[in-house]
Design an enzyme around this catalytic site. Structure first.
Site, PDB file in Angstrom:
ATOM      1  N   ARG A  72      35.631  15.431  -8.155  1.00  0.00           N
ATOM      2  CA  ARG A  72      36.489  14.671  -8.903  1.00  0.00           C
ATOM      3  C   ARG A  72      38.013  14.979  -8.550  1.00  0.00           C
ATOM      4  O   ARG A  72      38.831  13.988  -8.582  1.00  0.00           O
ATOM      5  CB  ARG A  72      36.356  15.039 -10.405  1.00  0.00           C
TER       6      ARG A  72
ATOM      7  N   TYR B  62      45.740 -11.443 -14.450  1.00  0.00           N
ATOM      8  CA  TYR B  62      44.452 -10.801 -15.060  1.00  0.00           C
ATOM      9  C   TYR B  62      44.662 -10.487 -16.429  1.00  0.00           C
ATOM     10  O   TYR B  62      45.484  -9.567 -16.734  1.00  0.00           O
ATOM     11  CB  TYR B  62      44.105  -9.737 -14.240  1.00  0.00           C
TER      12      TYR B  62
ATOM     13  N   ASP C 284      49.982  -6.158  -7.884  1.00  0.00           N
ATOM     14  CA  ASP C 284      48.478  -6.363  -7.977  1.00  0.00           C
ATOM     15  C   ASP C 284      48.313  -7.058  -6.766  1.00  0.00           C
ATOM     16  O   ASP C 284      48.621  -8.255  -6.711  1.00  0.00           O
ATOM     17  CB  ASP C 284      47.911  -6.916  -9.278  1.00  0.00           C
TER      18      ASP C 284
ATOM     19  N   LYS D  41      36.669  -7.456  -5.278  1.00  0.00           N
ATOM     20  CA  LYS D  41      36.678  -8.839  -4.825  1.00  0.00           C
ATOM     21  C   LYS D  41      36.440  -8.884  -3.227  1.00  0.00           C
ATOM     22  O   LYS D  41      35.356  -8.478  -2.999  1.00  0.00           O
ATOM     23  CB  LYS D  41      37.868  -9.595  -5.258  1.00  0.00           C
TER      24      LYS D  41
HETATM   25  C1  LIG Z   1      39.399  -8.488 -11.010  1.00  0.00           C
HETATM   26  C2  LIG Z   1      40.827  -8.145 -11.024  1.00  0.00           C
HETATM   27  C3  LIG Z   1      41.275  -7.135 -11.673  1.00  0.00           C
HETATM   28  C4  LIG Z   1      40.326  -5.989 -12.191  1.00  0.00           C
HETATM   29  O1  LIG Z   1      39.546  -5.425 -11.239  1.00  0.00           O
HETATM   30  P1  LIG Z   1      38.123  -4.585 -11.492  1.00  0.00           P
HETATM   31  O2  LIG Z   1      37.706  -4.117 -10.179  1.00  0.00           O
HETATM   32  O3  LIG Z   1      37.105  -5.768 -12.397  1.00  0.00           O
HETATM   33  O4  LIG Z   1      38.350  -3.533 -12.647  1.00  0.00           O
HETATM   34  C5  LIG Z   1      42.595  -6.827 -11.688  1.00  0.00           C
HETATM   35  N1  LIG Z   1      43.545  -7.744 -11.321  1.00  0.00           N
HETATM   36  C6  LIG Z   1      43.019  -8.937 -10.698  1.00  0.00           C
HETATM   37  C7  LIG Z   1      44.152  -9.687 -10.240  1.00  0.00           C
HETATM   38  C8  LIG Z   1      41.694  -9.144 -10.603  1.00  0.00           C
HETATM   39  O5  LIG Z   1      41.434 -10.241 -10.192  1.00  0.00           O
END
Ligand SMILES: *Cc1c(COP(=O)(O)O)cnc(C)c1O
Length: 367
Positions: free
Chosen positions: A50, A103, A171, A196
């Site tokens: 961890r 998001y 982000d 993604k």
């Molecule tokens: C999908 C997404 C998240 C969250 O990511 P996870 O891996 O599903 O927790 C955060 N910000 C954006 C812009 C996203 O498209």
């Protein structure tokens, strides 16, 4: 990162291993929870899984390379990465700006967990981000914003934040570090979902934080250690394995998205199209200045929900699923998730299929 190299070279080099004769070229996962400690109690790199482990470190150095960061930290999901950073930065009495058109679960976390603890949460549309940031301690921007695809002028926002002493977190999920490097535009931290386009095969959930301020990164690492929202070793390895082909996949996704955006923009069944790569898109000018690639997402508006369903039914290639960035072209009607968009709004994620096949399929699906 060495500026001489293109995206595919950067992706491939980022996941390389040391050229030790007889050792594997592709770094293998090391699934250990605990490690031999030195008898004299001197610090070793690895103690307990961890804290850190060899597989994370491989992935983290690859992600840091791609983001142009001094360091990166992996997390069990994009949300785990984002909420860890918000816990570290947004303290009671602080003002936090979050994207009103980004998001949606990030907004929910801010509203449902941070606001009750005394954080003032301000929701601002991405287009208004630069104005809304006036007295904030922490600004979280998302660009292009998911799902509407407005682009935030990051250089300008970073200058504003710096002048006012606020911390800027970006982000970078939709653009990926192959599309833009927010740290080079002045952001203090990058947060992202690696679920993604970076991993790109729709088979793993992961997230990361990247940055170059040692104290900020140490504070986030401390939160990860104590709260424990960690990535499994095998998942880390899956992301690492995928990163090497990220440049290649993302290039095709962006190419397909651009071609689809042009075709959809001229289609009578499509009321509107947003894609930062379209010359007449409201975000195109800023996107040209700060993005290397315009990404794999296209936002369209059809007549109504039924029109989106019909498009999916008539298509032979479109997958109806949420999330994005995978090898299959997919579509998600965002109103079903409560995003503030119209009923006929669909977010299309371009996959890596042959461009001509995709265009022909959409022509048929919308006919
Ligand atoms: C999908 C997404 C998240 C969250 O990511 P996870 O891996 O599903 O927790 C955060 N910000 C954006 C812009 C996203 O498209």
């Amino acid at each position: 990162m060495d500026g001489r190299y293109g995206d595919s070279t950067r992706s491939v080099k980022a996941v390389g291993s040391e050229p030790v004769p007889g050792s594997p070229v592709a770094p293998p996962p090391v699934p250990a929870s605990t490690f031999h400690l030195s008898p004299d109690e001197s610090e070793s790199l690895d103690k307990y899984g961890r804290y850190s482990n060899p597989t994370w470190r491989q992935l983290e150095s690859a992600l840091a390379e791609l983001e142009g960061a001094a360091a990166a930290l992996t997390f069990g999901s994009g949300m785990a990465a984002i909420t860890s950073v918000l816990r570290v930065l947004a303290k009671p009495g602080h003002t936090l700006v979050v994207p009103g058109d980004g998001y949606n679960q990030v907004r929910r976390y801010a509203r449902e967990y941070l606001a009750p603890q005394g954080v003032t949460v301000v929701e601002a549309a991405s287009a208004e981000m630069c104005h809304a940031a006036s007295d904030a301690h922490v600004v979280l921007a998302e660009t292009p914003a998911n799902p509407g695809l407005d682009v935030v002028d990051l250089h300008r926002l970073a200058m504003d934040c710096r002048r006012r002493g606020s911390t800027l977190v970006v982000d970078n999920t939709t653009a990926t570090p192959l599309g833009q490097q927010p740290l080079s535009l002045g952001a203090d931290l990058v947060v992202a979902s690696a679920t993604k386009a970076l991993s790109g095969h729709s088979d793993v959930i992961a997230g990361y934080v990247a940055g170059s301020h040692p104290e900020l990164m140490a504070a986030v690492e401390q939160d990860r250690l104590l709260a424990g929202p960690i990535l499994g070793v095998f998942e880390a390895w899956l992301v690492l394995r995928s990163l090497g082909s990220a440049g290649l996949r993302f290039e095709r996704q962006c190419h397909n998205a651009q071609a689809l955006a042009v075709m959809l923009r001229n289609h009578p069944a499509v009321k509107s199209v947003r894609y930062p790569g379209l010359p007449d898109d409201p975000s195109h000018q800023i996107a040209m200045l700060q993005m290397k690639k315009f990404g794999g997402l296209v936002a369209i508006e059809l007549e109504n929900a039924q029109a989106v369903h019909t498009m999916v039914e008539r298509s032979a290639l479109l997958v109806a699923s949420t999330s994005f960035g995978g090898i299959h072209t997919s579509v998600d009607r965002r109103a079903r998730w409560g995003d503030p968009v119209g009923d006929g709004f669909a977010r299309i994620s371009a996959g890596i299929e042959d461009t001509d096949d995709l265009i022909a399929d959409f022509e048929h699906a919308l006919a």
